[in-house]
Design a protein around this motif. Structure first.
Motif, mmCIF file in Angstrom:
data_model
loop_
_atom_site.group_PDB
_atom_site.id
_atom_site.type_symbol
_atom_site.label_atom_id
_atom_site.label_comp_id
_atom_site.label_asym_id
_atom_site.label_seq_id
_atom_site.Cartn_x
_atom_site.Cartn_y
_atom_site.Cartn_z
ATOM 1 N N THR A 1 49.521 39.917 43.978
ATOM 2 C CA THR A 1 49.732 40.425 45.334
ATOM 3 C C THR A 1 48.482 40.248 46.182
ATOM 4 N N LEU A 2 47.323 40.489 45.580
ATOM 5 C CA LEU A 2 46.058 40.342 46.306
ATOM 6 C C LEU A 2 45.838 38.892 46.737
ATOM 7 N N VAL A 3 46.113 37.960 45.851
ATOM 8 C CA VAL A 3 45.928 36.541 46.172
ATOM 9 C C VAL A 3 46.924 36.106 47.250
ATOM 10 N N GLU A 4 48.136 36.626 47.197
ATOM 11 C CA GLU A 4 49.106 36.329 48.257
ATOM 12 C C GLU A 4 48.596 36.795 49.609
ATOM 13 N N ARG A 5 47.913 37.924 49.638
ATOM 14 C CA ARG A 5 47.423 38.493 50.902
ATOM 15 C C ARG A 5 46.225 37.710 51.448
ATOM 16 N N TYR A 6 45.242 37.418 50.582
ATOM 17 C CA TYR A 6 43.981 36.861 51.067
ATOM 18 C C TYR A 6 43.736 35.404 50.659
ATOM 19 N N GLY A 7 44.619 34.835 49.857
ATOM 20 C CA GLY A 7 44.530 33.414 49.562
ATOM 21 C C GLY A 7 43.819 33.027 48.286
ATOM 22 N N LYS A 8 42.952 33.887 47.763
ATOM 23 C CA LYS A 8 42.217 33.547 46.545
ATOM 24 C C LYS A 8 41.553 34.800 46.007
ATOM 25 N N LEU A 9 41.005 34.676 44.788
ATOM 26 C CA LEU A 9 40.217 35.745 44.173
ATOM 27 C C LEU A 9 38.877 35.166 43.758
ATOM 28 N N ASP A 10 37.806 35.765 44.258
ATOM 29 C CA ASP A 10 36.458 35.284 43.963
ATOM 30 C C ASP A 10 35.739 36.125 42.918
ATOM 31 N N ALA A 11 36.119 37.403 42.796
ATOM 32 C CA ALA A 11 35.432 38.282 41.854
ATOM 33 C C ALA A 11 36.342 39.437 41.483
ATOM 34 N N ALA A 12 36.088 39.988 40.302
ATOM 35 C CA ALA A 12 36.819 41.174 39.848
ATOM 36 C C ALA A 12 35.827 42.141 39.229
ATOM 37 N N PHE A 13 36.078 43.430 39.416
ATOM 38 C CA PHE A 13 35.193 44.482 38.926
ATOM 39 C C PHE A 13 35.995 45.396 38.008
ATOM 40 N N ALA A 14 35.802 45.246 36.695
ATOM 41 C CA ALA A 14 36.469 46.119 35.708
ATOM 42 C C ALA A 14 35.678 47.417 35.629
ATOM 43 N N ASN A 15 36.046 48.354 36.482
ATOM 44 C CA ASN A 15 35.277 49.573 36.671
ATOM 45 C C ASN A 15 35.976 50.820 36.133
ATOM 46 N N ALA A 16 37.285 50.785 35.962
ATOM 47 C CA ALA A 16 38.018 51.969 35.521
ATOM 48 C C ALA A 16 37.525 52.420 34.151
ATOM 49 N N LYS B 1 41.377 39.399 31.496
ATOM 50 C CA LYS B 1 42.473 38.481 31.178
ATOM 51 C C LYS B 1 43.320 38.176 32.412
ATOM 52 N N ALA B 2 43.618 39.221 33.198
ATOM 53 C CA ALA B 2 44.453 39.036 34.385
ATOM 54 C C ALA B 2 43.740 38.233 35.466
ATOM 55 N N ALA B 3 42.431 38.446 35.587
ATOM 56 C CA ALA B 3 41.683 37.796 36.666
ATOM 57 C C ALA B 3 41.233 36.384 36.320
ATOM 58 N N MET B 4 41.093 36.066 35.044
ATOM 59 C CA MET B 4 40.422 34.832 34.634
ATOM 60 C C MET B 4 41.014 33.550 35.238
ATOM 61 N N PRO B 5 42.333 33.373 35.285
ATOM 62 C CA PRO B 5 42.826 32.123 35.881
ATOM 63 C C PRO B 5 42.367 31.920 37.322
ATOM 64 N N GLN B 6 42.403 32.991 38.108
ATOM 65 C CA GLN B 6 41.961 32.888 39.495
ATOM 66 C C GLN B 6 40.455 32.694 39.593
ATOM 67 N N LEU B 7 39.699 33.397 38.754
ATOM 68 C CA LEU B 7 38.246 33.247 38.790
ATOM 69 C C LEU B 7 37.834 31.838 38.396
ATOM 70 N N LYS B 8 38.494 31.288 37.397
ATOM 71 C CA LYS B 8 38.152 29.927 36.958
ATOM 72 C C LYS B 8 38.455 28.912 38.052
ATOM 73 N N ALA B 9 39.533 29.142 38.771
ATOM 74 C CA ALA B 9 39.908 28.225 39.853
ATOM 75 C C ALA B 9 38.922 28.262 41.010
ATOM 76 N N ASN B 10 38.200 29.374 41.150
ATOM 77 C CA ASN B 10 37.295 29.551 42.283
ATOM 78 C C ASN B 10 35.845 29.736 41.861
ATOM 79 N N THR B 11 35.511 29.323 40.629
ATOM 80 C CA THR B 11 34.156 29.489 40.084
ATOM 81 C C THR B 11 33.674 30.915 40.351
ATOM 82 N N GLY B 12 34.456 31.881 39.861
ATOM 83 C CA GLY B 12 34.278 33.269 40.247
ATOM 84 C C GLY B 12 33.325 34.064 39.376
ATOM 85 N N HIS B 13 33.329 35.362 39.651
ATOM 86 C CA HIS B 13 32.344 36.299 39.098
ATOM 87 C C HIS B 13 33.077 37.507 38.541
ATOM 88 N N MET B 14 32.704 37.937 37.337
ATOM 89 C CA MET B 14 33.276 39.118 36.706
ATOM 90 C C MET B 14 32.212 40.198 36.608
#
Length: 223
Positions: free
Chosen positions: A69-84, A117-130
């Protein structure tokens, strides 16, 4: 185009403070937590750069759906923060509650793995940050602390993940706070760190140049 950050545990404390700091720095943020009312209030505060994503971090499917849903809204995912994460009401092994341990492992260990696991495909596509929320308790031995052991996992896994992500130019950072004055504790800790201190550390790590990785960062109270 603005960058986009997915944050778990985003309804209060470090997660909410990171959302505010990231938005101030020009990021879009996806706010994932179980408290729909708190997420709604935070989106009202932050405006169009924030999206509420109610869900349970212990569910891989719910995290995957939220990131979609987030990617649909903003077009991509650059980073994810596993904070919970959560602590325990009964300290130590002998006096600890096995049911509470199971709940903690599902959130502090599996919930974090599900975010990656959920974020990795998007992060890999955008050379992202965890980003992972570790703890000073994850680098020292505390008598019988099951909570501390869960954070040892975060630090160990974070180092391993950094090696994996480096293969395609990605980055992984473990943010390790000392004691922070958040709703995590039953009583206020006015002389300790504030959530905003950790939020600034998180955004600092995110905004390093692409050739630099802050792999582990400790933020400790001076008092």
């Amino acid at each position: 185009m603005s960058k986009t950050l997915f944050i778990t545990g985003a309804s209060s404390g470090i997660g909410a403070a990171t959302a505010r700091t990231a938005v101030e720095s020009g990021w879009n943020v996806g706010l994932f937590a179980r408290s729909e009312d708190k997420l709604g209030a935070l989106v009202e505060e932050l405006g169009d750069q924030a999206l509420a994503l109610p869900g349970d971090a212990t569910s891989l499917n719910e995290q995957r759906a939220a990131i979609g849903t987030l990617v649909e809204r903003y077009g991509k995912l650059d980073a994810a923060f596993a904070n919970a994460g959560m602590g325990l009401s009964a300290a130590g092994t002998e006096k600890g509650d096995p049911d509470e341990w199971e709940t903690l492992v599902k959130l502090n260990v599996l919930g974090l793995l599900w975010t990656v696991k959920a974020a990795m495909p998007q992060l890999k596509a955008n050379t992202g940050h965890m980003l992972l929320t570790g703890s000073a308790a994850g680098r020292t031995h505390i008598k019988g602390s099951v909570y501390g052991a869960s954070k040892w996992f975060v630090h160990g896994y974070g180092g391993n993940l950094a090696q994996e992500m480096r293969e395609w130019g990605g980055r992984c950072t473990v943010i390790a706070p000392g004691m922070v004055d958040t709703p995590f504790f039953d009583e206020a800790k006015p002389d300790k760190l504030k959530p905003e201190d950790i939020a600034r550390a998180a955004v600092y790590a995110l905004e390093q140049p692409a050739h630099a990785c802050v792999q582990e960062m400790f933020v400790m109270p001076t008092g």
